[in-house]
Design a protein around this motif. Structure first.
Motif, PDB file in Angstrom:
ATOM      1  N   ASN A 197       1.011  -1.589   0.070  1.00  0.00           N
ATOM      2  CA  ASN A 197      -0.347   0.416  -0.247  1.00  0.00           C
ATOM      3  C   ASN A 197       1.069   0.941   0.033  1.00  0.00           C
ATOM      4  O   ASN A 197       0.727   1.997  -0.848  1.00  0.00           O
ATOM      5  CB  ASN A 197      -0.785  -0.164   1.210  1.00  0.00           C
ATOM      6  N   VAL A 198       1.770   1.159   0.252  1.00  0.00           N
ATOM      7  CA  VAL A 198       2.598   2.429   0.641  1.00  0.00           C
ATOM      8  C   VAL A 198       3.498   3.105  -0.271  1.00  0.00           C
ATOM      9  O   VAL A 198       3.230   3.741  -0.897  1.00  0.00           O
ATOM     10  CB  VAL A 198       4.253   2.152   1.924  1.00  0.00           C
ATOM     11  N   ARG A 199       3.885   1.687  -1.229  1.00  0.00           N
ATOM     12  CA  ARG A 199       4.155   1.170  -2.662  1.00  0.00           C
ATOM     13  C   ARG A 199       3.255   2.171  -3.239  1.00  0.00           C
ATOM     14  O   ARG A 199       3.266   3.132  -4.615  1.00  0.00           O
ATOM     15  CB  ARG A 199       4.601   0.152  -3.525  1.00  0.00           C
ATOM     16  N   LEU A 200       1.455   2.025  -3.888  1.00  0.00           N
ATOM     17  CA  LEU A 200       0.876   2.267  -4.572  1.00  0.00           C
ATOM     18  C   LEU A 200       1.014   3.786  -4.176  1.00  0.00           C
ATOM     19  O   LEU A 200       0.512   3.919  -5.033  1.00  0.00           O
ATOM     20  CB  LEU A 200      -0.289   1.710  -3.647  1.00  0.00           C
ATOM     21  N   LEU A 201       1.111   4.338  -3.092  1.00  0.00           N
ATOM     22  CA  LEU A 201       0.230   5.634  -2.314  1.00  0.00           C
ATOM     23  C   LEU A 201       1.447   6.321  -3.142  1.00  0.00           C
ATOM     24  O   LEU A 201       1.551   7.560  -3.712  1.00  0.00           O
ATOM     25  CB  LEU A 201       0.755   5.974  -1.032  1.00  0.00           C
ATOM     26  N   ARG A 202       2.660   6.217  -3.467  1.00  0.00           N
ATOM     27  CA  ARG A 202       4.232   6.367  -4.052  1.00  0.00           C
ATOM     28  C   ARG A 202       3.586   6.844  -5.439  1.00  0.00           C
ATOM     29  O   ARG A 202       4.556   7.708  -6.436  1.00  0.00           O
ATOM     30  CB  ARG A 202       5.559   5.793  -3.684  1.00  0.00           C
ATOM     31  N   GLY A 203       2.973   5.574  -6.239  1.00  0.00           N
ATOM     32  CA  GLY A 203       2.826   5.970  -7.667  1.00  0.00           C
ATOM     33  C   GLY A 203       1.218   6.579  -8.192  1.00  0.00           C
ATOM     34  O   GLY A 203       1.126   6.636  -9.306  1.00  0.00           O
ATOM     35  N   PHE A 204       0.559   7.433  -7.468  1.00  0.00           N
ATOM     36  CA  PHE A 204      -0.680   7.834  -7.088  1.00  0.00           C
ATOM     37  C   PHE A 204      -1.034   9.260  -7.379  1.00  0.00           C
ATOM     38  O   PHE A 204       0.017   9.890  -6.956  1.00  0.00           O
ATOM     39  CB  PHE A 204      -1.914   7.343  -6.198  1.00  0.00           C
ATOM     40  N   THR A 205      -2.071   9.659  -8.355  1.00  0.00           N
ATOM     41  CA  THR A 205      -1.738  11.532  -8.413  1.00  0.00           C
ATOM     42  C   THR A 205      -3.458  11.492  -7.542  1.00  0.00           C
ATOM     43  O   THR A 205      -3.805  10.704  -9.046  1.00  0.00           O
ATOM     44  CB  THR A 205      -1.471  11.952  -9.714  1.00  0.00           C
ATOM     45  N   PRO A 206      -3.770  11.986  -7.311  1.00  0.00           N
ATOM     46  CA  PRO A 206      -5.490  11.939  -7.000  1.00  0.00           C
ATOM     47  C   PRO A 206      -6.357  12.517  -8.592  1.00  0.00           C
ATOM     48  O   PRO A 206      -5.594  13.142  -8.570  1.00  0.00           O
ATOM     49  CB  PRO A 206      -5.938  13.025  -5.632  1.00  0.00           C
ATOM     50  N   GLY A 207      -7.435  12.310  -8.172  1.00  0.00           N
ATOM     51  CA  GLY A 207      -8.140  13.068  -8.981  1.00  0.00           C
ATOM     52  C   GLY A 207      -8.796  14.406  -8.728  1.00  0.00           C
ATOM     53  O   GLY A 207      -8.612  14.476  -7.733  1.00  0.00           O
ATOM     54  N   ARG A 208      -9.821  14.566  -9.379  1.00  0.00           N
ATOM     55  CA  ARG A 208     -10.351  15.923  -8.596  1.00  0.00           C
ATOM     56  C   ARG A 208     -11.859  15.110  -7.823  1.00  0.00           C
ATOM     57  O   ARG A 208     -12.369  14.667  -9.186  1.00  0.00           O
ATOM     58  CB  ARG A 208     -10.793  16.561  -9.779  1.00  0.00           C
ATOM     59  N   PHE A 209     -12.658  16.183  -6.858  1.00  0.00           N
ATOM     60  CA  PHE A 209     -13.800  15.680  -6.819  1.00  0.00           C
ATOM     61  C   PHE A 209     -14.469  17.048  -6.851  1.00  0.00           C
ATOM     62  O   PHE A 209     -13.814  17.981  -6.089  1.00  0.00           O
ATOM     63  CB  PHE A 209     -13.527  14.552  -5.109  1.00  0.00           C
ATOM     64  N   ASP A 210     -15.493  16.587  -6.835  1.00  0.00           N
ATOM     65  CA  ASP A 210     -15.904  17.897  -7.107  1.00  0.00           C
ATOM     66  C   ASP A 210     -17.951  17.407  -6.164  1.00  0.00           C
ATOM     67  O   ASP A 210     -18.650  17.178  -6.217  1.00  0.00           O
ATOM     68  CB  ASP A 210     -17.411  17.831  -9.076  1.00  0.00           C
ATOM     69  N   GLY A 211     -16.909  17.867  -4.915  1.00  0.00           N
ATOM     70  CA  GLY A 211     -18.336  18.483  -3.760  1.00  0.00           C
ATOM     71  C   GLY A 211     -17.370  18.779  -2.353  1.00  0.00           C
ATOM     72  O   GLY A 211     -16.054  19.100  -2.629  1.00  0.00           O
TER      73      GLY A 211
END
Length: 285
Positions: A197-211
């Motif tokens: 999970n720590v590895r997954l987080l490093r490679g991730f950029t969040p999208g946009r939440f409209d709320g």
């Protein structure tokens, strides 16, 4: 005490912490360790809302762990929709789980669904996660985590020559932790899951939440963290189009499901769920 799950395993991906209730369910995504049964503590504050935990794959039995965070999100979306086929959805995530909950919210919106509540417990995007969260977990860390979850960590941090059998004995006697989780195999799985999970987080950029985003921050630093190590809630601004409401909780990051922290955040969360119920036109009378 009785196990919250009815039949099945306490380590399944979709964990029915409280499957009954006439209001919309709240789906709670696991922290980095992959386990969601500590969320059972929310039940007493959330009248009449079914409560589900999402737990990591690989805990119930050997299986392939997700290769990307997107893969995990797609998997959890299926699980959520099996329990609740259509919105509005209510999501909560603690720590690593907050980043996943935000991604689930964005994805549900993209599919045309309504997300009525997105609540995060001391969760931050993008390596803004404090450095301690990003370090690979050792067995000692996992045992500390379990002692914490069982409310047994008041004795202070574990010493280096931690006696695993003694800890397991303590946990079995306390009986707040599902017995299956105390098996050798499951403990090893928690370590693998955390590090993945720590590895997954490093490679991730969040999208946009409209709320709107409801963010509970841990106001007390972890005992061993440098004073300026804590990320700020502003880190979410680029990824949230609505209002970010912040509530500081007198707790450390790892103790957000302890009774003292729940007493602070439970009523605020309950009020937010009430509010989303009032804002929506209700079907029928």
């Amino acid at each position: 005490g009785a196990s919250p799950a009815t039949g099945g395993s306490m380590l399944e991906v979709l964990l029915p912490l409280r499957p009954t209730g006439s209001r919309p369910p709240l789906f709670c995504v696991h922290p980095a360790g992959g386990i969601s049964w500590p969320y059972i503590g929310l039940a007493r504050y959330l009248a009449d809302h079914p409560l589900y935990g999402l737990q990591a794959r690989g805990l119930a039995g050997p299986e392939e762990l997700p290769a990307t965070l997107e893969e995990m999100v797609a998997d959890y979306l299926e699980q959520i929709r099996a329990a609740q086929p259509a919105g509005p959805y209510h999501l909560l995530g603690w720590s690593f789980g907050g980043v996943v909950a935000h991604a689930l919210a964005a994805e549900l919106q993209r599919a045309g669904e309504q997300v009525a509540l997105l609540a995060l417990l001391d969760a931050y995007p993008l390596g803004a996660e404090s450095s301690q969260e990003a370090a690979p977990l050792s067995e000692r860390d996992v045992l500390t985590l379990l002692l914490d979850a069982a409310g047994l960590s008041e004795e202070g941090p574990l010493d280096e020559e931690l006696d695993r059998d003694r800890v397991m004995d303590l946990l079995r006697r306390k009986r707040t932790i599902p017995a299956e989780l105390l098996e050798e195999r499951a403990l090893a799985a928690v370590i693998d899951v955390s590090n993945n999970n720590v590895r997954l987080l490093r490679g991730f950029t969040p999208g946009r939440f409209d709320g709107d985003l409801l963010l509970f921050t841990a106001a007390q630093p972890a005992p061993d963290s440098p004073p300026d190590d804590h990320p700020t809630p502003r880190a979410w601004q680029p990824y949230v189009d609505g209002m970010i409401t912040i509530h500081a909780i007198a707790s450390t990051h790892h103790h957000m499901m302890r009774p003292e922290a729940l007493a602070q955040l439970g009523p605020i969360l309950a009020a937010a769920l009430e509010e989303t119920g009032r804002r929506r036109p209700t079907q029928g009378s």
